[in-house]
Design a protein around this motif. Structure first.
Motif, PDB file in Angstrom:
ATOM      1  N   THR A 247       0.868  -1.180   0.000  1.00 42.57           N
ATOM      2  CA  THR A 247       0.000   0.000   0.000  1.00 42.57           C
ATOM      3  C   THR A 247       0.901   1.224   0.000  1.00 42.57           C
ATOM      4  OG1 THR A 247      -1.767  -1.127   1.193  1.00 42.57           O
ATOM      5  CG2 THR A 247      -1.776   1.282   1.256  1.00 42.57           C
TER       6      THR A 247
ATOM      7  N   THR B 238      -1.814  -1.166  -3.920  1.00 36.00           N
ATOM      8  CA  THR B 238      -2.884  -0.260  -3.510  1.00 36.00           C
ATOM      9  C   THR B 238      -2.245   1.119  -3.394  1.00 36.00           C
ATOM     10  OG1 THR B 238      -4.058  -1.977  -2.286  1.00 36.00           O
ATOM     11  CG2 THR B 238      -4.594   0.304  -1.744  1.00 36.00           C
TER      12      THR B 238
ATOM     13  N   SER C 224      -3.491  -1.610 -10.685  1.00 37.35           N
ATOM     14  CA  SER C 224      -3.467  -1.585  -9.224  1.00 37.35           C
ATOM     15  C   SER C 224      -4.733  -0.894  -8.751  1.00 37.35           C
ATOM     16  CB  SER C 224      -2.241  -0.821  -8.709  1.00 37.35           C
ATOM     17  OG  SER C 224      -1.033  -1.448  -9.067  1.00 37.35           O
ATOM     18  N   GLU C 225      -5.037  -1.039  -7.464  1.00 33.72           N
ATOM     19  CA  GLU C 225      -6.175  -0.331  -6.893  1.00 33.72           C
ATOM     20  C   GLU C 225      -5.739   1.098  -6.572  1.00 33.72           C
ATOM     21  OE1 GLU C 225      -9.310  -1.345  -6.418  1.00 33.72           O
ATOM     22  OE2 GLU C 225      -8.858  -3.263  -7.365  1.00 33.72           O
TER      23      GLU C 225
END
Length: 262
Positions: A96, A119, A136-137
């Motif tokens: 992340t 993320t 990707s998020e």
């Protein structure tokens, strides 16, 4: 009284850096104080490296007036590309990642288009646009739009960040000469940067080495709170001197075949 003085000087610094100059008479009227008080404020800003006295007021020190984001992207572009490649190499699989708004983090976003499964969280409209086709998020933090940087800032942004935990954050800086940490020309952006730092397990400042020669008025961290400074360019040794071994200095080599990272 001390708090009122600090608040007035901070506001004057914001006006100076956004407009390029201030006039003694105008500031005295605006803040309902004497012209002598404003002159003392200008001396304070000059001592901080933010202002140069001029006839009837002061001008922003050369290099400190904030340029629009599209103009900043063209300055030291090669160094920013090298920094971005180095930064991308620090991101582990499925991490992340927090990215704040800025031309160097824009370069990192372009590198992250090559990654999958991350993320990515940002407060930048520009970065969100770059990453719109990423594998990707991608999450955009809400807030008030700051026009010059296309950053989303304010209490709403900081509140969302308090609820997040990231593996790594990359934060830009407007300079750190004569400072104990990285700075920003915007109080609002400095607040968001501080919140991102608190939300991340590791935080790296990304800035080309010319930022060792400039500064801004709002520090958002101390160097000991930062995991490292990633830089590139001819002023890297000046950056090293300023850090005083308070954090790691990571020098991104130019993007060329066989170039090594320092």
């Amino acid at each position: 009284m001390a708090n009122l003085t600090a608040e007035r000087r901070n506001r004057m610094a914001q006006i100076l850096l956004s407009e390029g100059s201030i006039k003694v008479g105008e500031m005295a009227e605006r803040f309902a104080v004497s012209t002598e008080t404003i002159r003392k404020d200008i001396i304070h800003l000059e001592e901080k490296g933010l202002a140069e006295k001029s006839f009837g007021g002061a001008i922003a020190k050369v290099g400190l007036v904030e340029k629009p984001l599209n103009e900043r992207a063209l300055v030291h572009a090669e160094e920013k590309a090298a920094i971005a490649a180095y930064a991308a190499g620090l991101i582990h699989e499925r991490a992340t990642v927090l990215l704040d708004a800025g031309s160097t983090t824009n370069a990192i976003a372009k590198q992250l288009l090559l990654c999958t499964g991350l993320t990515i969280i940002t407060n930048s409209l520009e970065l969100a646009s770059i990453l719109s086709d990423a594998k990707s998020e991608v999450f955009l933090i809400g807030g008030h739009i700051r026009r010059s940087s296309h950053a989303l800032v304010g209490g709403w942004s900081a509140e969302r960040l308090q609820r997040l935990h990231a593996d790594i954050a990359f934060l830009g800086s407007d300079g750190f000469a004569q400072q104990s940490g990285p700075t920003s020309v915007s109080y609002d952006e400095a607040s968001v940067k501080s919140a991102m730092l608190r939300a991340a397990a590791k935080t790296y400042v990304v800035a080309d080495s010319s930022k060792a020669l400039t500064t801004a008025q709002f520090a958002y961290a101390e160097w000991q709170d930062i995991s490292g400074l990633i830089t590139s360019g001819s002023h890297a040794q000046e950056a090293k001197r300023l850090l005083k071994e308070q954090t790691r200095l990571l020098i991104a080599a130019p993007l060329s075949p066989g170039a090594a990272k320092d």
